[in-house]
Design a protein around this motif. Structure first.
Motif, PDB file in Angstrom:
ATOM      1  N   VAL A   1      20.627 -37.723  35.008  1.00 58.82           N
ATOM      2  CA  VAL A   1      20.501 -36.338  34.539  1.00 58.82           C
ATOM      3  C   VAL A   1      19.053 -36.069  34.160  1.00 58.82           C
ATOM      4  CG1 VAL A   1      21.269 -34.655  32.817  1.00 58.82           C
ATOM      5  CG2 VAL A   1      22.855 -36.422  33.635  1.00 58.82           C
ATOM      6  N   VAL A   2      18.484 -34.972  34.688  1.00 60.16           N
ATOM      7  CA  VAL A   2      17.092 -34.667  34.358  1.00 60.16           C
ATOM      8  C   VAL A   2      16.975 -33.627  33.252  1.00 60.16           C
ATOM      9  CG1 VAL A   2      16.154 -35.333  36.588  1.00 60.16           C
ATOM     10  CG2 VAL A   2      16.963 -32.996  36.249  1.00 60.16           C
ATOM     11  N   GLU A   3      17.997 -32.777  33.111  1.00 61.45           N
ATOM     12  CA  GLU A   3      17.959 -31.790  32.038  1.00 61.45           C
ATOM     13  C   GLU A   3      19.350 -31.235  31.785  1.00 61.45           C
ATOM     14  OE1 GLU A   3      16.080 -28.039  32.599  1.00 61.45           O
ATOM     15  OE2 GLU A   3      16.585 -27.922  34.728  1.00 61.45           O
ATOM     16  N   VAL A   4      19.507 -30.597  30.629  1.00 69.09           N
ATOM     17  CA  VAL A   4      20.752 -29.901  30.293  1.00 69.09           C
ATOM     18  C   VAL A   4      20.403 -28.502  29.800  1.00 69.09           C
ATOM     19  CG1 VAL A   4      22.063 -31.977  29.744  1.00 69.09           C
ATOM     20  CG2 VAL A   4      20.763 -30.822  27.947  1.00 69.09           C
ATOM     21  N   PHE A   5      21.355 -27.605  29.929  1.00 69.28           N
ATOM     22  CA  PHE A   5      21.162 -26.245  29.437  1.00 69.28           C
ATOM     23  C   PHE A   5      22.536 -25.613  29.265  1.00 69.28           C
ATOM     24  CE2 PHE A   5      20.903 -26.228  34.042  1.00 69.28           C
ATOM     25  CZ  PHE A   5      21.787 -25.220  34.408  1.00 69.28           C
ATOM     26  N   THR A   6      22.575 -24.490  28.581  1.00 70.43           N
ATOM     27  CA  THR A   6      23.849 -23.796  28.374  1.00 70.43           C
ATOM     28  C   THR A   6      23.744 -22.368  28.907  1.00 70.43           C
ATOM     29  OG1 THR A   6      23.358 -22.888  26.174  1.00 70.43           O
ATOM     30  CG2 THR A   6      24.232 -25.145  26.278  1.00 70.43           C
TER      31      THR A   6
END
Length: 220
Positions: A132-137
């Protein structure tokens, strides 16, 4: 004896809801659809896949392959994969239930679960950067207010494939099995519908978009 066997079969078939040959035929997986309460509104938590894994850079939910040696059921798969990918512990997931199962045309099943994530900030997550390189909502309301675009791909059954050397490899020896001639060449070109959401964080499509449309439908 025959009546006893028939009764045993009948008992097994009562309320039986499962995909036939699921464990023997398909690549089986599970995902968690994570909900987070942000300022009184529910958001969906997404992750962007790393560059060196399958489907690189695509947006998805946490999840992965069902491992019978590790998981006693598919909810445990979703829990384990969420911990491995995002560092969210089991005690911080409030499972709300199972959304359903997708049988993908490429031979995979995806059991989808919905759960509320009990964290106060995304900084609490411990990302596995190999996956996983990034998370967001994105607010759930966005998907309720914006219907997905619909597209199609054509899927055919191929009785053979071509390997890396350009050699034809027979998968289904139709002629040897004395099957009708039409099964010696690709057949049944069927359209398969795909959903696509365009967001400021990127395009969400395929199975992830299909899960979103089903989740949104539960609020109608």
């Amino acid at each position: 004896m025959l009546e006893e066997k028939l009764k045993q079969l009948k008992d097994k078939l009562v309320n039986k809801e499962q995909i036939i040959a699921k464990e023997r035929k398909y690549f089986n997986s599970a995902v968690l659809i994570p909900l987070i309460n942000i300022d009184g509104n529910y958001h969906l938590l997404f992750q962007r896949r790393a560059a060196d894994i399958t489907q690189p850079h695509e947006i998805c939910f946490p999840g992965g392959r069902y491992e019978p040696d590790l998981d006693s059921n598919y909810q445990e798969t979703a829990t384990r994969e969420t911990k491995e990918e995002l560092g969210i512990a089991k005690e911080n997931i409030n499972f709300l239930g199972k959304l359903g199962t997708i049988v993908a045309p490429l031979g995979a099943t995806i059991d989808a679960f919905v759960g509320e994530i009990n964290i106060s900030d995304l900084e609490q997550l411990e990302l596995n950067y190999e996956e996983v390189v990034e998370v967001f909502t994105i607010p759930l309301e966005y998907f309720r207010d914006n219907e997905p675009q619909e597209y199609y791909v054509r899927i055919k059954m191929h009785p053979y494939e071509v390997d890396e050397n350009g050699e034809k490899v027979t998968l289904l020896p139709a002629e040897d099995l004395d099957l009708p001639k039409k099964y010696s060449t690709p057949w049944h070109g069927k359209r398969h519908k795909l959903f696509v959401y365009s967001t400021q964080d990127g395009v969400i499509w395929g199975i992830t978009a299909e899960l979103i449309t089903e989740l949104v439908a539960q609020f109608e």
